[in-house]
Design a protein around this motif. Structure first.
Motif, PDB file in Angstrom:
ATOM      1  N   GLN A 278      -3.764  -0.986  32.982  1.00 25.04           N
ATOM      2  CA  GLN A 278      -3.040  -0.313  31.902  1.00 25.04           C
ATOM      3  C   GLN A 278      -3.488  -0.929  30.582  1.00 25.04           C
ATOM      4  N   LEU A 279      -4.180  -0.149  29.770  1.00 21.55           N
ATOM      5  CA  LEU A 279      -4.797  -0.637  28.541  1.00 21.55           C
ATOM      6  C   LEU A 279      -4.144  -0.023  27.306  1.00 21.55           C
ATOM      7  N   TYR A 280      -4.165  -0.763  26.231  1.00 21.74           N
ATOM      8  CA  TYR A 280      -3.678  -0.251  24.952  1.00 21.74           C
ATOM      9  C   TYR A 280      -4.776   0.645  24.364  1.00 21.74           C
ATOM     10  N   ASP A 281      -4.581   1.945  24.495  1.00 21.11           N
ATOM     11  CA  ASP A 281      -5.598   2.911  24.075  1.00 21.11           C
ATOM     12  C   ASP A 281      -5.189   3.625  22.789  1.00 21.11           C
ATOM     13  N   ALA A 282      -5.055   2.876  21.708  1.00 22.86           N
ATOM     14  CA  ALA A 282      -4.713   3.495  20.431  1.00 22.86           C
ATOM     15  C   ALA A 282      -5.781   4.504  20.013  1.00 22.86           C
ATOM     16  N   PHE A 283      -7.026   4.218  20.368  1.00 21.75           N
ATOM     17  CA  PHE A 283      -8.154   5.109  20.103  1.00 21.75           C
ATOM     18  C   PHE A 283      -9.063   5.069  21.324  1.00 21.75           C
ATOM     19  N   THR A 284      -9.871   6.098  21.495  1.00 15.01           N
ATOM     20  CA  THR A 284     -10.693   6.173  22.706  1.00 15.01           C
ATOM     21  C   THR A 284     -11.664   5.000  22.818  1.00 15.01           C
ATOM     22  N   ILE A 285     -12.131   4.477  21.697  1.00 13.48           N
ATOM     23  CA  ILE A 285     -13.057   3.347  21.754  1.00 13.48           C
ATOM     24  C   ILE A 285     -12.397   2.118  22.362  1.00 13.48           C
ATOM     25  N   ASN A 286     -11.076   1.988  22.210  1.00 13.71           N
ATOM     26  CA  ASN A 286     -10.380   0.830  22.777  1.00 13.71           C
ATOM     27  C   ASN A 286     -10.629   0.708  24.271  1.00 13.71           C
ATOM     28  N   THR A 287     -10.440   1.809  24.976  1.00 12.37           N
ATOM     29  CA  THR A 287     -10.565   1.780  26.426  1.00 12.37           C
ATOM     30  C   THR A 287     -11.957   1.325  26.837  1.00 12.37           C
ATOM     31  N   ILE A 288     -12.965   1.816  26.159  1.00  6.94           N
ATOM     32  CA  ILE A 288     -14.340   1.429  26.472  1.00  6.94           C
ATOM     33  C   ILE A 288     -14.564  -0.057  26.203  1.00  6.94           C
ATOM     34  N   LEU A 289     -14.137  -0.520  25.040  1.00  8.15           N
ATOM     35  CA  LEU A 289     -14.325  -1.935  24.699  1.00  8.15           C
ATOM     36  C   LEU A 289     -13.600  -2.848  25.674  1.00  8.15           C
ATOM     37  N   PHE A 290     -12.363  -2.517  26.010  1.00 11.48           N
ATOM     38  CA  PHE A 290     -11.571  -3.403  26.852  1.00 11.48           C
ATOM     39  C   PHE A 290     -12.054  -3.402  28.293  1.00 11.48           C
ATOM     40  N   LEU A 291     -12.488  -2.259  28.804  1.00 16.72           N
ATOM     41  CA  LEU A 291     -13.041  -2.238  30.162  1.00 16.72           C
ATOM     42  C   LEU A 291     -14.265  -3.144  30.247  1.00 16.72           C
ATOM     43  N   GLU A 292     -15.081  -3.138  29.206  1.00 20.36           N
ATOM     44  CA  GLU A 292     -16.246  -4.023  29.184  1.00 20.36           C
ATOM     45  C   GLU A 292     -15.827  -5.487  29.073  1.00 20.36           C
ATOM     46  N   ASP A 293     -14.983  -5.775  28.098  1.00 20.65           N
ATOM     47  CA  ASP A 293     -14.629  -7.173  27.829  1.00 20.65           C
ATOM     48  C   ASP A 293     -13.807  -7.796  28.948  1.00 20.65           C
ATOM     49  N   LEU A 294     -13.043  -6.992  29.670  1.00 25.11           N
ATOM     50  CA  LEU A 294     -12.246  -7.509  30.780  1.00 25.11           C
ATOM     51  C   LEU A 294     -13.060  -7.629  32.071  1.00 25.11           C
ATOM     52  N   GLY A 295     -14.285  -7.151  32.039  1.00 26.72           N
ATOM     53  CA  GLY A 295     -15.181  -7.358  33.172  1.00 26.72           C
ATOM     54  C   GLY A 295     -15.242  -6.239  34.184  1.00 26.72           C
ATOM     55  N   PHE A 296     -14.718  -5.071  33.848  1.00 30.70           N
ATOM     56  CA  PHE A 296     -14.743  -3.962  34.802  1.00 30.70           C
ATOM     57  C   PHE A 296     -16.060  -3.199  34.767  1.00 30.70           C
ATOM     58  N   CYS A 297     -16.835  -3.399  33.725  1.00 35.41           N
ATOM     59  CA  CYS A 297     -18.196  -2.892  33.665  1.00 35.41           C
ATOM     60  C   CYS A 297     -18.963  -3.761  32.672  1.00 35.41           C
ATOM     61  N   ALA A 298     -20.253  -3.660  32.644  1.00 34.41           N
ATOM     62  CA  ALA A 298     -21.073  -4.505  31.775  1.00 34.41           C
ATOM     63  C   ALA A 298     -20.948  -4.067  30.317  1.00 34.41           C
ATOM     64  N   LYS A 299     -21.161  -5.004  29.398  1.00 30.81           N
ATOM     65  CA  LYS A 299     -21.141  -4.675  27.975  1.00 30.81           C
ATOM     66  C   LYS A 299     -22.203  -3.610  27.684  1.00 30.81           C
ATOM     67  N   GLY A 300     -21.765  -2.546  27.031  1.00 28.64           N
ATOM     68  CA  GLY A 300     -22.646  -1.436  26.721  1.00 28.64           C
ATOM     69  C   GLY A 300     -22.592  -0.307  27.713  1.00 28.64           C
ATOM     70  N   ASP A 301     -22.020  -0.565  28.894  1.00 28.09           N
ATOM     71  CA  ASP A 301     -21.952   0.469  29.931  1.00 28.09           C
ATOM     72  C   ASP A 301     -20.620   1.210  29.956  1.00 28.09           C
ATOM     73  N   GLY A 302     -19.712   0.851  29.047  1.00 32.44           N
ATOM     74  CA  GLY A 302     -18.373   1.442  29.092  1.00 32.44           C
ATOM     75  C   GLY A 302     -18.365   2.943  28.939  1.00 32.44           C
ATOM     76  N   GLY A 303     -19.208   3.465  28.061  1.00 28.84           N
ATOM     77  CA  GLY A 303     -19.253   4.914  27.873  1.00 28.84           C
ATOM     78  C   GLY A 303     -19.657   5.639  29.133  1.00 28.84           C
ATOM     79  N   LYS A 304     -20.698   5.169  29.762  1.00 30.43           N
ATOM     80  CA  LYS A 304     -21.158   5.796  31.012  1.00 30.43           C
ATOM     81  C   LYS A 304     -20.121   5.635  32.108  1.00 30.43           C
ATOM     82  N   PHE A 305     -19.448   4.479  32.121  1.00 31.68           N
ATOM     83  CA  PHE A 305     -18.437   4.218  33.148  1.00 31.68           C
ATOM     84  C   PHE A 305     -17.293   5.215  33.063  1.00 31.68           C
ATOM     85  N   VAL A 306     -16.749   5.414  31.867  1.00 26.59           N
ATOM     86  CA  VAL A 306     -15.617   6.337  31.737  1.00 26.59           C
ATOM     87  C   VAL A 306     -16.055   7.783  31.953  1.00 26.59           C
TER      88      VAL A 306
END
Length: 383
Positions: A278-306
């Motif tokens: 459960q992420l704080y998604d004030a804007f769509t970029i938040n979800t991408i940044l946090f998924l990367e930084d929390l380790g659920f995907c590699a940095k830079g891969d968040g867009g492709k992941f979602v």
């Protein structure tokens, strides 16, 4: 650090939401107070047993004092730490340590806001610092747009990938009775919505709603005898790197990289062992940044992941299963609602329940990607 945090020794005894969506005729303190009453009833704990109050309100710098007065309490301790949407996860860190030390016996964390019924616009007392103000940015939106633009430039993230975050949130919201925004939403709807601060468009932005939420924390030896399934807190950490994102060394990396790693170390878990996020998604970029930084995907891969459908219903990583701030609710600050949804998942009582979920991560963001805080919840099998 893992030895310091009381892993599993403090649990959520009660949790509630109130007035999600529109609740005209209620002040912020009234909404927060009602959420506290509902959370205490959920825990079967009397109001007089509360000795710790943790709260941040959008319109009251002395919210801890006001809530104590409103509820008729004389608490041993109040905390009004204001770190934006990360405030409430930070409150939980303090409450856990104080409960485990025996300083408190019953702590309440609460929030309430009437932003939709009192005007319908996001309201915040925060302002850009004096170094940013001359550029007249939209606060806070333009700062998130800056991070999104850099991520697109540096990693090739596309507008369609950003849009897929909003679409996934809406898909979850459509099957959540409490969610405010429902109905069809396509990638094209998001990409073609009104441009606000490039590259962020209207559908990339969170809702403006009313809403209140509260949680009751006690030591686990007490909570296990309560009326609801046990939800122990396995790890919790906060990190602050700056106030304005313009001071970041790299605006595509947030302090979630620190708070998440510390919280997971405390819990003894890796990202692959987290069942729902459960992420704080004030804007769509938040979800991408946090998924990367929390380790659920590699940095830079968040867009492709979602964009792969991983975070959508039926995907490999259930994210914002209530619809998040983009489609469920966002009454000024969303952090409490992310935690309540995580608790509901651990109880097996969520509207979009993830079968077999034993661990849940809730992550809060404050300011302009400034403060980050991460909490990991478990169920009875994890302690």
């Amino acid at each position: 650090m893992g030895d310091i945090f009381p892993r599993g020794r403090v649990s959520v005894a009660g949790a509630s939401t109130f007035g999600v969506g529109e609740m005209p005729g209620h002040s912020t303190i009234e909404m927060a107070g009602k959420a506290v009453q509902l959370a205490l009833a959920d825990a079967a704990i009397g109001l007089s047993e509360v000795d710790g109050l943790f709260i941040a309100l959008p319109d009251d710098l002395f919210a801890g004092l006001s809530l104590a007065q409103y509820l008729g309490l004389h608490p041993r301790f109040t905390d009004n730490n204001r770190a934006g949407g990360a405030s409430f996860m930070s409150h939980l860190v303090t409450a856990c340590m104080m409960l485990d030390a025996g300083y408190l016996d019953c702590a309440v964390i609460a929030y309430g806001a009437n932003q939709r019924s009192s005007g319908g616009k996001l309201s915040t007392p925060a302002r850009p610092d004096r170094w940013d103000a001359p550029y007249n940015p939209m606060y806070p939106l333009s700062f998130y747009a800056l991070a999104a633009a850099r991520h697109m430039h540096q990693y090739g993230t596309t507008r369609e990938e950003l849009a897929s975050v909003a679409v996934a949130a809406r898909e979850w919201a459509n099957t959540n009775p409490e969610a405010f925004a429902k109905g069809p939403l396509t990638i094209e709807d998001v990409v073609n919505s009104r441009l606000i601060s490039s590259p962020i468009r209207a559908r990339d932005c969170c809702l403006v709603t009313d809403g209140a939420a509260a949680m009751v924390l006690t030591r686990t030896d007490r909570a296990k005898d309560g009326p609801k399934p046990l939800v122990p807190i396995l790890g919790a950490a906060a990190a602050t790197w700056y106030n304005s994102v313009t001071q970041a060394d790299d605006i595509t990396i947030t302090a979630a990289a620190e708070s998440g790693a510390r919280a997971m170390a405390m819990a003894g878990l890796t990202p692959g062992q987290i069942d729902t996020v459960q992420l704080y998604d004030a804007f769509t970029i938040n979800t991408i940044l946090f998924l990367e930084d929390l380790g659920f995907c590699a940095k830079g891969d968040g867009g492709k992941f979602v964009a792969s459908g991983a975070i959508s219903p039926g995907g490999s990583l259930p994210v914002n299963t209530n619809g998040g701030g983009l489609s469920c609710c966002h009454p000024g600050m969303y952090g409490m609602f992310a935690m309540v949804e995580a608790v509901r998942q651990m109880r097996g009582q969520a509207a979009n329940q993830i079968a077999g979920a034993k661990t849940a991560l809730a992550h809060g963001n404050g300011g302009t990607l400034s403060a980050q805080a991460t909490v990991i919840f478990g169920n009875a099998e994890t302690v």
